[in-house]
Every structure is written in C-alpha cells, then in structure tokens.
Write an enzyme that holds these catalytic residues in place. Structure first.
Site, short mmCIF file in Angstrom:
data_model
loop_
_atom_site.label_atom_id
_atom_site.label_comp_id
_atom_site.label_asym_id
_atom_site.label_seq_id
_atom_site.Cartn_x
_atom_site.Cartn_y
_atom_site.Cartn_z
N LYS A 158 0.63 -1.23 -0.08
CA LYS A 158 0.07 0.01 -0.04
C LYS A 158 0.87 1.24 -0.02
O LYS A 158 0.77 2.03 -0.91
CB LYS A 158 -0.89 -0.05 1.26
CG LYS A 158 -1.73 1.01 1.45
CD LYS A 158 -2.47 1.04 2.85
CE LYS A 158 -1.74 0.86 3.93
NZ LYS A 158 -1.48 1.94 4.84
N THR A 159 1.99 1.38 0.80
CA THR A 159 2.64 2.46 1.02
C THR A 159 3.49 2.63 -0.11
O THR A 159 3.85 3.77 -0.57
CB THR A 159 3.67 2.49 2.13
OG1 THR A 159 2.98 1.90 3.36
CG2 THR A 159 4.40 3.64 2.49
N ASP A 174 -4.24 8.24 3.06
CA ASP A 174 -3.79 6.83 3.62
C ASP A 174 -4.86 6.39 4.51
O ASP A 174 -5.42 7.17 5.24
CB ASP A 174 -2.40 7.07 4.00
CG ASP A 174 -1.82 5.56 4.09
OD1 ASP A 174 -2.32 4.82 3.61
OD2 ASP A 174 -0.94 5.50 4.61
N GLU A 175 -4.78 4.89 4.81
CA GLU A 175 -5.56 4.41 5.68
C GLU A 175 -6.99 5.16 5.80
O GLU A 175 -7.79 5.49 6.70
CB GLU A 175 -5.03 4.83 7.13
CG GLU A 175 -3.52 4.47 7.26
CD GLU A 175 -3.26 2.84 7.37
OE1 GLU A 175 -4.13 2.34 7.30
OE2 GLU A 175 -2.14 2.67 7.83
N GLN A 208 -8.81 -3.52 7.86
CA GLN A 208 -8.13 -3.31 9.00
C GLN A 208 -8.62 -1.84 9.47
O GLN A 208 -8.17 -1.03 10.10
CB GLN A 208 -6.77 -2.91 8.64
CG GLN A 208 -6.10 -4.19 7.90
CD GLN A 208 -4.78 -3.67 7.40
OE1 GLN A 208 -3.89 -3.43 8.12
NE2 GLN A 208 -4.51 -4.14 6.16
N ARG A 255 0.63 -8.62 10.93
CA ARG A 255 1.88 -7.95 11.11
C ARG A 255 3.09 -8.87 10.90
O ARG A 255 4.19 -8.49 10.74
CB ARG A 255 1.99 -7.21 12.48
CG ARG A 255 0.92 -6.21 13.01
CD ARG A 255 0.97 -5.10 11.87
NE ARG A 255 -0.28 -5.45 11.18
CZ ARG A 255 -0.67 -4.72 9.73
NH1 ARG A 255 0.45 -3.91 9.44
NH2 ARG A 255 -1.16 -4.89 9.00
#
Length: 782
Positions: free
Chosen positions: A34-35, A225-226, A256, A616
């Site tokens: 994603k980043t 983002d997010e 998430q 994670r």
DNA sequence: CACGTCACTGTTTTT
DNA sequence: CAGTGACGTG
C-alpha cells in the site's frame, strides 16, 4: 525515469499508480504494498510535472508522513519531496487554521487542547452546572461531545438531533448544554481540541467560498492513506477540497478498520464509490509480507465478518508454519513463554531482538512482559502508554509555555496558577472562574482587569495574582526576541519549577529532574535543528508549541540504539511488520474487550483488530492466552477468546494438547459466518522534537546513569560554532560525517557558498537532512 | 490555604 | 493496584 519507476511494481500496483484522471479507491490487502503504491503514485505525479506543493497527502501518523516523504525523496530528489504537503489531517489543518484563524474568530496562537485538557474542562463545567458527576461522567460526556464533532454536529444541531433525544432517554438531558458551554469556553480560551481542528476546518471551507477556492487551487491532487479509519468530518473535508476536480485517491483496507471509537466510520470506504461518481476501484491482493499459512489463517478469521469488500489476499512466499497457540496458566507464565520463545528463536534463526513484537489489546498488559524481560535481560521498548509529554512535570512546563503564548488558555492557567504553590488557592480560582463565566470572557481577561469585572479579592491575594500576572507578561514580552530554548530555560528557572523539582533527592524527584533535562535538551535540539535547516525565523516558543502539540511518542522513533523487542498495543502496530509477532492475552474479558461485545458491529471491529495483529507477522505468529490473570489487584479466571474458534483449525496448532480450545467449525454468536445470524443493521517536518530516550513510562533499570549531581543544563547564550566553521571547509560529496545529534551520515550534496553553504546528508538512522553548515555541529569522519 | 490521609472506584484502543 | 477525590488538620 517513469519507466524505471513503474517497473518496480506489480501489475495491480502499476495500474493503481498510473490512473490519475478521476476519483480512485485502492483497496489494499494487508502487506500488499500500500505504501509503495502511494509513494510511487506521488513520485509519478511529480514526474508528470505536478508541483510538489500542489499535492496533499494525508496520513494517519506523522511518522508515516515523514517516512513516505523520505521514500519519495529517494525516487525524485529530496528538495522536491520536502515541499509536498504531507501530514496527518490534524497537523495539516492545524497549520491552515493558524493562517486563517481570524476568519473563524480565533487568534493564530490558539492552543490545542489534548484529551486530558478536554476532560478537565468538561469536568469543571459539570461541576459548575451543579450536575451529579455520577450521572454525568466527565470522560463519557467528553467522549460523546467528541463523537458529535466527528459527525460534524455543532451544539445547535446537536440540541435538536437524535443524539439529544438519546441523552434524554438515558436521563442525561443536560449533555447538550454541557456541549454548548464547552464550545463557548474553548472559544473564550482561544483553544481547540483535536476534533475542533476538523470541525473548524470544515466550517471554514464550507462558509468561506473564497477560502475554499484558494485551497482547491492549491491542492490539485489529494491522497488519503488509511481511508478506512477516517471519520465523517474528515470525509467531508476531503469532499470540499476535491468535489469539482475529482483528483482524489484514497487507499485503505476495510478489513483493517479499527478506530471506530475515535469516530472512524467503515462506511467511508465501503461507500466511497457512491460518493464519487465515476470513481474507479483497484484491488491489491498479493501479500508480500507474510508466509502463506499466516495469510490463510488471517483470511479464515476475517471471513467471519459480514461487512467487508470481498478480496482474495494471497501470498507466494514460502508456505511457512501454522499459527501457534500457547495456553498458559497465568499471566506470569505467559510472559515466560514469550521470553523463552524470543531467546529460542534468536538462537535458532540468528534473529535480532528488533525482529520481535509483542502485541496486546490494552496497555496495562505490558507489565508482566516488562518484568519478565527485565529479569531475562532482554532489551525492549514500549511504544505508547503514558507518553513523555503526558508526565506531570512536562505538562506543567508546557502549561507555562502555553500560557505565555496564549494567556487566554484556561486549562493551562488553572494548572499552573498555583504551581509551584504561591498562595492562590481554590477559593480564589473559583471566584475568578465565576466572574469570567458571568461576563463570558477568559480567566486571563478577568485577572488583567479585576476592577472592570468587579472581582473582589483580599488584598494579599490580589498582590499574589498581580505578581503572577506580571511574571507571565514579562515572558510574553520576550517571546518574539528569544528562541524557544533560551526563553524556556528562563521560564523554568524563574517560575520556581526548577526550585521545586531540585529541592529534594528522593527517587521520584530524581526522575522528574531527568525528564525535565531531557525535555530541555529536546528544546535545544529543536532550536538547533531549525537553524541548521535554515529556518532561523521559526525557532520561537510558539513554533515549538505547535510542534509539540501534535507530536506523539510513536513519532520520536529515531534512536539508533541497540535492537530491542517492541511492545505495543495492536492499534499502535498498525502499518508495521515484524518477522515474529506474539499476540498475547487472547482471552474473553480482554480480547474481545468486554466493552465491545454488545453489537455485531463492535464485535466485528474486534475481529478486525485481531486480523491486523496477525497480519503484522512475516514468519512466525504466536498467540497466547492465560487461564489466570492478575487484575484489579486480584487473581481472576479467564477463558480463551471466542476468536480462537474462528480460525480454520487446520491452520492453528495448539501447544500442550489442549485441542478443545479451537473450534471444529464456526459456532456461537459473533463467529457465525454463513449460517443464520442474529439481526444486523445494514449491509453490513521536522523529524521528531524529542529524539532521545523519551520512552518507557516506567523506569527501565538499565538506562539510569548515575549522574552524580543532576542539574539543569547550563544555558548557552550564543550558539558556539567554531567547530563547524572549521569543519565545513572542504566538505564535499561523499564525505562521511558524524553529527552531534543525527549520528553518522554520508554527504550527498553540497550547495551554496560561504554563509549559506547547505549540505544534504543521508544519515544512517535519522534519514535525509539538509543542514545549514553555519549552524551544524559535526565532525568529518572520512 | 497547604498538605496529609483515607477510602473509593474503575479499568480500551489514540490523532 | 493505581489514580483520584473528599475530608480533616496544621
């Protein structure tokens, strides 16, 4: 350049990066890069000729913004990257609000109230209104007000909304009045709380078309983002900025979404396509982070949720091993199991301590692990919890700063008007507050002109208040002349704080002394850094305060010390990854939290939280639960979390033969996937001011150096610069330098000459910095 | 008005 | 078990 850039992406990522013509939703599964998409997309926009200052990128933490800037800088050059408009909603809009403050009736020096300021104000209001603080619990009322703001309900609207009805039904009809008073008091104090930063931005853009146009013009492309963790207010602000052009790209993963308690609304991401006509959806489903079995186990868990956008996250990494569940008898044993595993894996796989993370649901759970790790000599670092800035002695000092910068700041004034004790007690404060409320002005206004407001005090008291007043005014007068460090130092000395803290040598005071020195050192760093960066005019106390108000300790992560095991809540672990992850305390009464099991919605969020925790992990994911746990000062019995039964049993290995803990298939309320289920609703910049050891709230045994006589750092009136003046002669590209604070770094570029020589240096641990050599403190190593 | 003692109570996550 | 608030004393 474009091609090289794009070649480093997979097909889905590349498509998402290349599409820039309209609204775009990118659903990015856990670990799917994603980043990477965000950074490459921004780099791509820059390469296509867009000016960096025309790109607005909103992130979830300051740290994320900083890291992303850095990565973009590596792709397109630091100078351009530095000019991107990037940060959290709160920090970006706080900056805008300062420059537009007059338009909404604030002064640009407004204070940002943190949560404890808000609560304390709510509490005072409740008391003043004579309400019972059992029915009107300050914390819950404050939360409700916060929630209302996240939904953009202003007091007037609140009063006639279903919220007010709900309050009435719950026998709390006065909440709306409290909210109203609260808003007035903030305004009188020239203060905004976190939520106000959003509300006022919204109102500003909504009610001032010329201003909105200005920012629409400035922010030609907006990325978020997010997105799954944005709230209604944030959504509306983005809409106001992008509705005409539609140049908006939001990235997130509905699976998430874990911040609903902060007003985040998963519907924002689920409904994005309805909000923006003609928007395009992109999905990233290949996970590059974890082994196949971890991804599959996570999938099997999240499948039990009703509300989600369908996706097939898969991994082509090695198969790996199943999740392991290790039941323990007690919280103590749980900690031992984890520590033993860390030692074992470190040996077996030559892992570093920094390869491990222990994730828990609540901060309080860190305790047993801390104790065990200290016993075992395992280095660790706790993230979150009581942060440096929330410690009493630090908050006190900051309150002085705040009051000097903004004398109307009520919470700051109340905090320090009698600290250190100067004989101004509750009675006096009560009178001042009463008078201020009567005339709807700030406390400071009353103090300044007691006659005008008919404030009657004893002579002695009046003298004390006058002394306090002139003390503050004296500093305020110096504010524009002295830098933050110099002024801060004299405030600490003259206010009596240093006398108070340095008067005794008991262990508690000793640690307060260290914290104070730490803080002062941080201010010094702040001032020097800014000078080095050539921002000589931004070293004032007000600049420092603006920096500090929105800083969290997750942001000050640059210490390059030895590798350490990370301990944090799952919320804090969002966006991070570790080779080995321990998810601990998988018990009913903890996870899911007993506060979050009443509705399907809440329960699904808890399940997403576990999903976040598992994903994670890169290689090993180990779950633990304890049968007995020390809580509220007594031993309590816990049963394993219902979520354990949600995993596909083939993907979860239970150690110790207690196989009955796992489910054969889905069962019971909450874990019902495809079977009949209970009724549901709907479908369902500057890099870290405090750079040093700002962490562990509880003292870590190892780090307390026996500094014989701790005392306040002596002040330096003139920044000494001979060292660098000699040093910078002949500094050139390729040199390796050791910087006083940033450590070892390589010079990438030197530009300018004489006074204004600037170097761009890539530091091993502190990232890339531009230094004005006139101020920089370093030595050449090579 | 300051400071000490005692009892109570409440426990989720954070920009 | 902590952190807070109420109350009494100097």
């Amino acid at each position: 350049m474009n091609e090289t850039l794009l070649n480093e992406l997979n097909e889905g990522q590349r498509a998402a990066v290349e599409y820039c013509d309209g609204p775009q939703l990118v659903i990015a599964g856990a670990g799917s890069g994603k980043t990477r998409v965000l950074t490459y997309k921004i780099a791509y926009l820059l390469e296509r000729g867009m000016n960096p200052w025309n790109i607005l990128a909103l992130t979830f933490t300051n740290k994320a913004a900083r890291e992303m800037k850095e990565r973009i800088g590596r792709l397109v050059g630091q100078e351009r990257a530095q000019r991107l408009q990037m940060g959290t909603f709160h920090s970006v809009f706080a900056r805008i609000l300062r420059s537009e403050a007059e338009n909404i009736g604030f002064n640009s020096n407004f204070t940002i109230y943190d949560q404890s300021d808000s609560r304390s104000l709510v509490k005072n209001i409740i008391k003043e209104m004579g309400l019972d603080d059992k029915t009107y619990k300050p914390a819950s009322v404050a939360d409700r007000i916060s929630m209302a703001k996240n939904h953009l309900l202003l007091p007037q609207q609140y009063a006639v909304s279903s919220w007010a009805k709900g309050d009435a039904d719950a026998k709390r009809p006065m909440v709306t009045h409290i909210y109203n008073r609260y808003a007035e008091r903030c305004r009188q104090a020239n203060a905004m709380d976190f939520d106000d930063l959003l509300v006022h931005t919204f109102v500003l853009l909504r009610d001032h078309e010329d201003i909105r146009q200005k920012y629409v013009e400035r922010f030609q492309y907006v990325l978020v983002d997010e997105y799954q963790d944005t709230n209604f207010a944030q959504q509306e602000i983005v809409l106001l900025l992008t509705r005409e052009r539609g140049h908006v790209c939001v990235v997130g993963d509905d699976a998430q979404s874990i911040y609903s308690f902060r007003g985040a609304n998963i519907d924002n991401i689920l409904n994005f396509q309805k909000m923006y006509d003609g928007s395009k959806l992109y999905k990233l489903e290949q996970n590059y982070r974890s082994t196949q079995l971890i991804v599959q186990a996570a999938n099997s868990l999240i499948r039990k949720n009703e509300r989600q956008i369908h996706k097939d996250v898969f991994s082509k990494n090695e198969e790996g091993e199943r999740l392991t569940l290790k039941p323990a008898y007690s919280d103590k044993e749980e900690a031992m199991i984890v520590c033993n595993d860390i030692k074992r894996l470190r040996r077996q796989e030559q892992a570093e301590y920094s390869d491990f993370a222990i994730l828990y649901r609540t901060n309080a759970q860190s305790r047993s692990f801390e104790e065990q790790m200290r016993k075992d000599g395992i280095p660790y670092r706790i993230y979150g919890g009581l942060s440096f800035y929330q410690r009493k002695e630090i908050k006190d000092v900051i309150a002085y700063f705040r009051l000097v910068a903004n004398p109307d700041d009520e919470e700051a004034l109340r905090r320090i008007i009698n600290y250190p004790a100067r004989g101004i007690g509750d009675t006096t404060i009560g009178k001042i507050v009463e008078t201020a409320n009567l005339h709807r002005v700030s406390l400071w206004t009353v103090i300044q002109q007691p006659m005008v407001f008919d404030l009657k005090l004893a002579k002695g008291t009046q003298t004390k208040i006058d002394a306090f007043k002139s003390m503050i005014e004296g500093w305020a007068a110096e504010m524009a002349n002295e830098d933050a460090y110099v002024l801060g130092h004299s405030i600490i000395m003259q206010s009596g704080i240093s006398k108070d803290i340095y008067s005794s040598n008991n262990p508690e005071d000793l640690s307060r002394q260290e914290n104070l020195e730490e803080f002062l050192g941080g201010m010094q760093d702040f001032v020097e850094s800014r000078r080095e960066e050539g921002r000589e005019d931004e070293v004032l106390l007000t600049d420092f305060l603006q920096e500090v108000a929105l800083l969290t300790d997750l942001d000050s992560d640059t210490d390059a010390d030895q590798p350490k095991v990370s301990l944090m809540t799952i919320h804090a672990a969002k966006g991070l990854e570790f080779p080995t992850v321990f998810v601990v305390g998988l018990e009913e009464n903890i996870f899911p939290s007993p506060m979050c099991i009443n509705t399907m919605r809440e329960l699904e969020e808890e399940r997403r939280l576990l999903y976040v925790a598992i994903t994670r992990a890169e290689k090993h994911c180990i779950l633990t639960c304890a049968q007995n746990r020390f809580r509220y000062g007594r031993m309590e019995f816990d049963t394993p979390s219902r979520f354990i039964k949600d995993f596909d049993p083939r993907l979860l290995r239970v150690e110790g033969g207690k196989a009955d803990i796992v489910g054969k298939q889905s069962s019971s309320f909450g874990s019902s996937g495809s079977f009949g289920s209970p009724a549901r609703s709907g479908i369902s910049g500057y890099s870290g001011g405090m750079r040093r050891n700002v962490q562990n709230p509880r003292p870590v045994a190892t780090q307390f150096v026996a500094d014989a006589k701790p005392r306040l750092v002596p002040i330096r009136h003139e920044a000494p610069r001979p060292q660098s003046a000699i040093g910078n002669i002949g500094l050139q590209e390729g040199n390796v330098i050791e910087h006083q604070r940033f450590g070892i770094g390589t010079v990438i570029k030197v530009e300018g000459s004489g006074e204004n020589t600037k170097a761009t240096v890539e530091f091993k641990n502190a990232g890339i910095k531009q230094l004005l050599l006139k101020f920089a403190k370093y030595t050449i190593v090579k």
